[in-house]
Design a protein around this motif. Structure first.
Motif, PDB file in Angstrom:
ATOM      1  N   ASP A 141      52.844 -38.625 -21.917  1.00 54.29           N
ATOM      2  CA  ASP A 141      54.186 -38.105 -22.193  1.00 54.29           C
ATOM      3  C   ASP A 141      54.145 -37.087 -23.328  1.00 54.29           C
ATOM      4  OD1 ASP A 141      57.257 -38.243 -22.287  1.00 54.29           O
ATOM      5  OD2 ASP A 141      56.694 -38.922 -24.301  1.00 54.29           O
ATOM      6  N   ARG A 142      53.417 -37.412 -24.406  1.00 57.52           N
ATOM      7  CA  ARG A 142      53.324 -36.473 -25.533  1.00 57.52           C
ATOM      8  C   ARG A 142      52.565 -35.206 -25.136  1.00 57.52           C
ATOM      9  NH1 ARG A 142      57.081 -36.104 -28.120  1.00 57.52           N
ATOM     10  NH2 ARG A 142      57.861 -36.996 -26.171  1.00 57.52           N
ATOM     11  N   TYR A 143      51.535 -35.378 -24.295  1.00 56.46           N
ATOM     12  CA  TYR A 143      50.776 -34.202 -23.842  1.00 56.46           C
ATOM     13  C   TYR A 143      51.684 -33.240 -23.077  1.00 56.46           C
ATOM     14  CZ  TYR A 143      47.918 -31.481 -20.613  1.00 56.46           C
ATOM     15  OH  TYR A 143      47.403 -30.463 -19.865  1.00 56.46           O
ATOM     16  N   VAL A 144      52.467 -33.764 -22.134  1.00 48.00           N
ATOM     17  CA  VAL A 144      53.363 -32.906 -21.350  1.00 48.00           C
ATOM     18  C   VAL A 144      54.437 -32.297 -22.246  1.00 48.00           C
ATOM     19  CG1 VAL A 144      55.004 -32.831 -19.435  1.00 48.00           C
ATOM     20  CG2 VAL A 144      52.935 -34.218 -19.243  1.00 48.00           C
ATOM     21  N   ALA A 145      55.002 -33.106 -23.157  1.00 48.33           N
ATOM     22  CA  ALA A 145      56.084 -32.618 -24.019  1.00 48.33           C
ATOM     23  C   ALA A 145      55.635 -31.484 -24.924  1.00 48.33           C
ATOM     24  CB  ALA A 145      56.630 -33.776 -24.859  1.00 48.33           C
ATOM     25  N   ILE A 146      54.358 -31.495 -25.352  1.00 50.01           N
ATOM     26  CA  ILE A 146      53.879 -30.484 -26.299  1.00 50.01           C
ATOM     27  C   ILE A 146      53.165 -29.334 -25.590  1.00 50.01           C
ATOM     28  CG2 ILE A 146      52.232 -30.101 -28.189  1.00 50.01           C
ATOM     29  CD1 ILE A 146      52.944 -32.930 -29.186  1.00 50.01           C
ATOM     30  N   LYS A 256      55.817 -29.882 -37.721  1.00 50.16           N
ATOM     31  CA  LYS A 256      56.901 -30.516 -36.985  1.00 50.16           C
ATOM     32  C   LYS A 256      56.414 -31.073 -35.660  1.00 50.16           C
ATOM     33  CE  LYS A 256      61.548 -29.679 -35.170  1.00 50.16           C
ATOM     34  NZ  LYS A 256      62.635 -28.667 -34.996  1.00 50.16           N
ATOM     35  N   THR A 257      55.588 -30.327 -34.961  1.00 50.49           N
ATOM     36  CA  THR A 257      55.069 -30.777 -33.671  1.00 50.49           C
ATOM     37  C   THR A 257      54.133 -31.964 -33.849  1.00 50.49           C
ATOM     38  OG1 THR A 257      55.183 -28.501 -32.867  1.00 50.49           O
ATOM     39  CG2 THR A 257      53.868 -30.049 -31.586  1.00 50.49           C
ATOM     40  N   PHE A 258      53.269 -31.875 -34.857  1.00 50.92           N
ATOM     41  CA  PHE A 258      52.352 -32.993 -35.111  1.00 50.92           C
ATOM     42  C   PHE A 258      53.123 -34.241 -35.525  1.00 50.92           C
ATOM     43  CE2 PHE A 258      49.341 -35.467 -37.674  1.00 50.92           C
ATOM     44  CZ  PHE A 258      48.299 -35.563 -36.769  1.00 50.92           C
TER      45      PHE A 258
END
Length: 332
Positions: A141-146, A256-258
């Motif tokens: 989920d985090r991979y797709v979101a970022i 912010k992304t991290f």
């Protein structure tokens, strides 16, 4: 006459011989006897208080996460659905061991039915595998979101999230299913005494008076298949995430992304490091005291369920704001 391990007699641990035992001719015992933490009998009460506090925090925290996500429409998103799955697995894992552990520590009720022992073993192993699968889903989920944010809602639709959840449950249930069946088929003609607080797989099958290589090899293969594959997939996901983060132009954007991944990373570490330490000491730490083995085996099942809701409650702004909402309304 050759002596076996220890037998429980009138609440004390007394050495006994095979001729003294009435358990020399059974193939499947009606009950096992859990000793708790041998060597730390004097501290059982204090350990039970610590574990009870951990369990209470874990139960309250995970039910709070489930309640907040259910009642807050803005949290009806893949990330929080996976978080709810993690909360459920955490609740089942901690509940699988603590009630019986407390009955040993507080009431000296050490017997556990043979079938109940195998059932407890299955729940612990299968939900551990499910927990690991949920962590992979959260990393995806985090991979797709970022890495592909414009397609996040297209890729991770509600049906896709539901199918991922079903796949995680089926994998955990099916991969682990042979383990208790293999444990049941061995003859247990030495003793029915388990030096542990719960029916840990290796502690049980080591009591069998047969070649348990099949159980040992299958459990080891299942562990590498589940945990090894999951850690690899999570590592690949976060390698891509880190590359995407460092490709951002500004430092504030990178931070912010991290920050959106910080809670996930903390949960991964709190889940895998204690489990890895327990596994390595059990397999290779022959000089490690037995009570340390048992304490670590309990901690890696109890501590992550306590830490996970705290981590998400502190680091996820939407959950934190929803949690503090009643108090901020009172103050205004």
């Amino acid at each position: 006459m050759q002596k076996t391990p220890f037998c429980l007699s009138v609440g004390q641990l007394l050495p006994y011989t095979m001729s003294d035992s009435n358990s020399t001719d059974f193939t499947n015992p009606s009950t096992f006897i859990l000793l708790g933490i041998p060597g730390l009998e004097e501290a059982h009460v204090w350990i039970s208080i610590l574990f009870s506090v951990i369990y209470a925090i874990a139960t309250l925290g995970n039910f709070t996460i489930l309640f907040i996500v259910k009642t807050e429409p803005s949290l009806h998103a893949p990330m929080y659905y996976f978080l709810c799955m993690l909360a459920v697995t955490d609740l089942v894992l901690s509940t699988s061991i603590l009630p019986k552990m407390l009955s040993i520590f507080w009431f000296n009720i050490r017997e556990i039915n043979f079938s109940a022992c195998l059932t407890q073993m299955y729940f612990i192993l299968s939900f551990s595998a499910m927990q690991s699968g949920v962590l992979v889903a959260m990393a995806f989920d985090r991979y797709v979101a970022i890495c592909d944010p414009l397609r996040h809602t297209i890729i991770l639709t509600n049906p896709v999230v539901a199918n991922i959840g079903i796949a995680v449950v089926l994998r955990g249930a099916m991969v682990i299913l042979p383990i208790p069946f293999l444990a049941r088929r061995w003859p247990y003609c030495r003793t029915n005494i388990i030096s542990h607080t719960y029916c840990e797989h290796i502690a049980v099958v080591k009591l069998a008076c047969a070649d348990i290589s099949l159980s040992s090899y299958y459990s080891l293969s299942a562990a590498f298949f589940v945990i090894g594959l999951d850690v690899f997939l999570i590592s690949v996901s976060y390698t891509q995430i880190v590359r995407a983060i460092f490709s951002l132009t500004t430092k504030d954007a990178r931070l912010k992304t991290f920050g959106t991944c910080g809670s996930h990373i903390c949960v991964f570490l709190s889940s895998y490091i204690p489990a890895l330490f327990s596994f390595l000491t059990h397999r290779f730490g022959h000089n490690v005291p037995q009570h340390l083995h048992i304490l670590m085996a309990n901690m890696y099942l109890l501590v992550p369920p306590m830490l996970n809701p705290i981590i998400y409650g502190v680091r996820t702004q939407l959950i934190r704001d929803r949690l503090l909402q009643p108090f901020t309304h009172k103050g205004t």
